[in-house]
Design a protein around this motif. Structure first.
Motif, mmCIF file in Angstrom:
data_model
loop_
_atom_site.group_PDB
_atom_site.id
_atom_site.type_symbol
_atom_site.label_atom_id
_atom_site.label_comp_id
_atom_site.label_asym_id
_atom_site.label_seq_id
_atom_site.Cartn_x
_atom_site.Cartn_y
_atom_site.Cartn_z
ATOM 1 N N MET A 86 0.820 -1.199 0.000
ATOM 2 C CA MET A 86 0.000 0.000 0.000
ATOM 3 C C MET A 86 0.863 1.262 0.000
ATOM 4 N N ILE A 87 1.893 1.291 0.854
ATOM 5 C CA ILE A 87 2.780 2.454 0.926
ATOM 6 C C ILE A 87 3.584 2.571 -0.365
ATOM 7 N N ARG A 88 4.014 1.418 -0.889
ATOM 8 C CA ARG A 88 4.808 1.419 -2.123
ATOM 9 C C ARG A 88 3.998 1.962 -3.300
ATOM 10 N N GLU A 89 2.727 1.551 -3.414
ATOM 11 C CA GLU A 89 1.894 2.042 -4.517
ATOM 12 C C GLU A 89 1.625 3.533 -4.361
ATOM 13 N N ARG A 90 1.439 3.981 -3.137
ATOM 14 C CA ARG A 90 1.213 5.415 -2.891
ATOM 15 C C ARG A 90 2.468 6.213 -3.254
ATOM 16 N N ALA A 91 3.635 5.691 -2.877
ATOM 17 C CA ALA A 91 4.896 6.360 -3.213
ATOM 18 C C ALA A 91 5.087 6.402 -4.727
ATOM 19 N N LEU A 92 4.731 5.305 -5.412
ATOM 20 C CA LEU A 92 4.841 5.270 -6.871
ATOM 21 C C LEU A 92 3.935 6.320 -7.500
ATOM 22 N N LYS A 93 2.731 6.465 -6.985
ATOM 23 C CA LYS A 93 1.815 7.471 -7.519
ATOM 24 C C LYS A 93 2.377 8.878 -7.350
ATOM 25 N N VAL A 94 2.966 9.141 -6.192
ATOM 26 C CA VAL A 94 3.562 10.455 -5.938
ATOM 27 C C VAL A 94 4.714 10.697 -6.904
ATOM 28 N N VAL A 95 5.568 9.699 -7.083
ATOM 29 C CA VAL A 95 6.706 9.840 -8.004
ATOM 30 C C VAL A 95 6.214 10.037 -9.436
ATOM 31 N N LEU A 96 5.195 9.307 -9.835
ATOM 32 C CA LEU A 96 4.654 9.459 -11.190
ATOM 33 C C LEU A 96 4.118 10.873 -11.407
ATOM 34 N N VAL A 97 3.446 11.416 -10.416
ATOM 35 C CA VAL A 97 2.923 12.782 -10.542
ATOM 36 C C VAL A 97 4.063 13.785 -10.605
ATOM 37 N N LEU A 98 5.057 13.631 -9.719
ATOM 38 C CA LEU A 98 6.182 14.579 -9.708
ATOM 39 C C LEU A 98 6.973 14.531 -11.011
ATOM 40 N N VAL A 99 7.305 13.318 -11.468
ATOM 41 C CA VAL A 99 8.063 13.183 -12.711
ATOM 42 C C VAL A 99 7.211 13.639 -13.895
ATOM 43 N N GLY A 100 5.923 13.298 -13.867
ATOM 44 C CA GLY A 100 5.025 13.739 -14.931
ATOM 45 C C GLY A 100 4.975 15.256 -15.030
ATOM 46 N N LEU A 101 4.850 15.918 -13.890
ATOM 47 C CA LEU A 101 4.833 17.390 -13.887
ATOM 48 C C LEU A 101 6.167 17.969 -14.351
ATOM 49 N N LEU A 102 7.260 17.351 -13.924
ATOM 50 C CA LEU A 102 8.586 17.801 -14.351
ATOM 51 C C LEU A 102 8.729 17.688 -15.871
ATOM 52 N N PHE A 103 8.284 16.570 -16.418
ATOM 53 C CA PHE A 103 8.384 16.375 -17.863
ATOM 54 C C PHE A 103 7.435 17.300 -18.621
ATOM 55 N N VAL A 104 6.238 17.520 -18.081
ATOM 56 C CA VAL A 104 5.298 18.440 -18.730
ATOM 57 C C VAL A 104 5.866 19.857 -18.735
ATOM 58 N N ALA A 105 6.662 20.177 -17.717
ATOM 59 C CA ALA A 105 7.287 21.501 -17.657
ATOM 60 C C ALA A 105 8.232 21.724 -18.831
ATOM 61 N N ALA A 106 8.580 20.673 -19.549
ATOM 62 C CA ALA A 106 9.440 20.810 -20.735
ATOM 63 C C ALA A 106 8.736 21.580 -21.840
ATOM 64 N N VAL A 107 7.423 21.783 -21.703
ATOM 65 C CA VAL A 107 6.679 22.532 -22.713
ATOM 66 C C VAL A 107 7.153 23.985 -22.743
ATOM 67 N N TYR A 108 7.470 24.552 -21.582
ATOM 68 C CA TYR A 108 7.867 25.962 -21.544
ATOM 69 C C TYR A 108 9.116 26.239 -22.378
ATOM 70 N N PRO A 109 10.235 25.518 -22.148
ATOM 71 C CA PRO A 109 11.388 25.785 -23.017
ATOM 72 C C PRO A 109 11.129 25.382 -24.465
#
Length: 108
Positions: free
Chosen positions: A1-24
């Motif tokens: 349960m904790i591992r899946e929650r941590a994975l979801k958080v990492v997916l959101v953080l990395v997803g947002l970081l990659f989406v931020a590539a739109v600006y440059p």
């Protein structure tokens, strides 16, 4: 349960970081190769955000993001090594190996 929650958080953080590539991406006008790479990362970011809803159903996408990150890091390391560090190692070794022998002073 904790591992899946941590994975979801990492997916959101990395997803947002990659989406931020739109600006440059919209700021670059002449570097076509970089634009292409950033567009791929921005697209991957959107799909990682979608994958955060149900990680088990998106295992292959998560694996692709992980392994492509490793491949990108390896490529960057090789380029950095060949681009600068390796050149200076070669110069240093060549100079040390080819340096003239130490002069001996008479009477010492």
């Amino acid at each position: 349960m904790i591992r899946e929650r941590a994975l979801k958080v990492v997916l959101v953080l990395v997803g947002l970081l990659f989406v931020a590539a739109v600006y440059p991406l919209v700021q670059l006008h002449e570097e076509e190769t970089l634009q292409m790479m950033l567009s791929i990362y921005a697209t991957l970011g959107i799909f990682l955000l979608l994958a955060s809803r149900n990680p088990p159903a998106n295992r292959s996408l998560i694996a692709f993001a992980a392994w492509s990150s490793f491949a990108h890091a390896a490529t960057m390391a090789v380029q950095a090594l060949l681009g600068g560090a390796l050149m200076f190692v070669i110069v240093g070794v060549a100079l040390v190996v080819l340096a003239p022998a130490k002069l001996r002073v008479a009477g010492s």
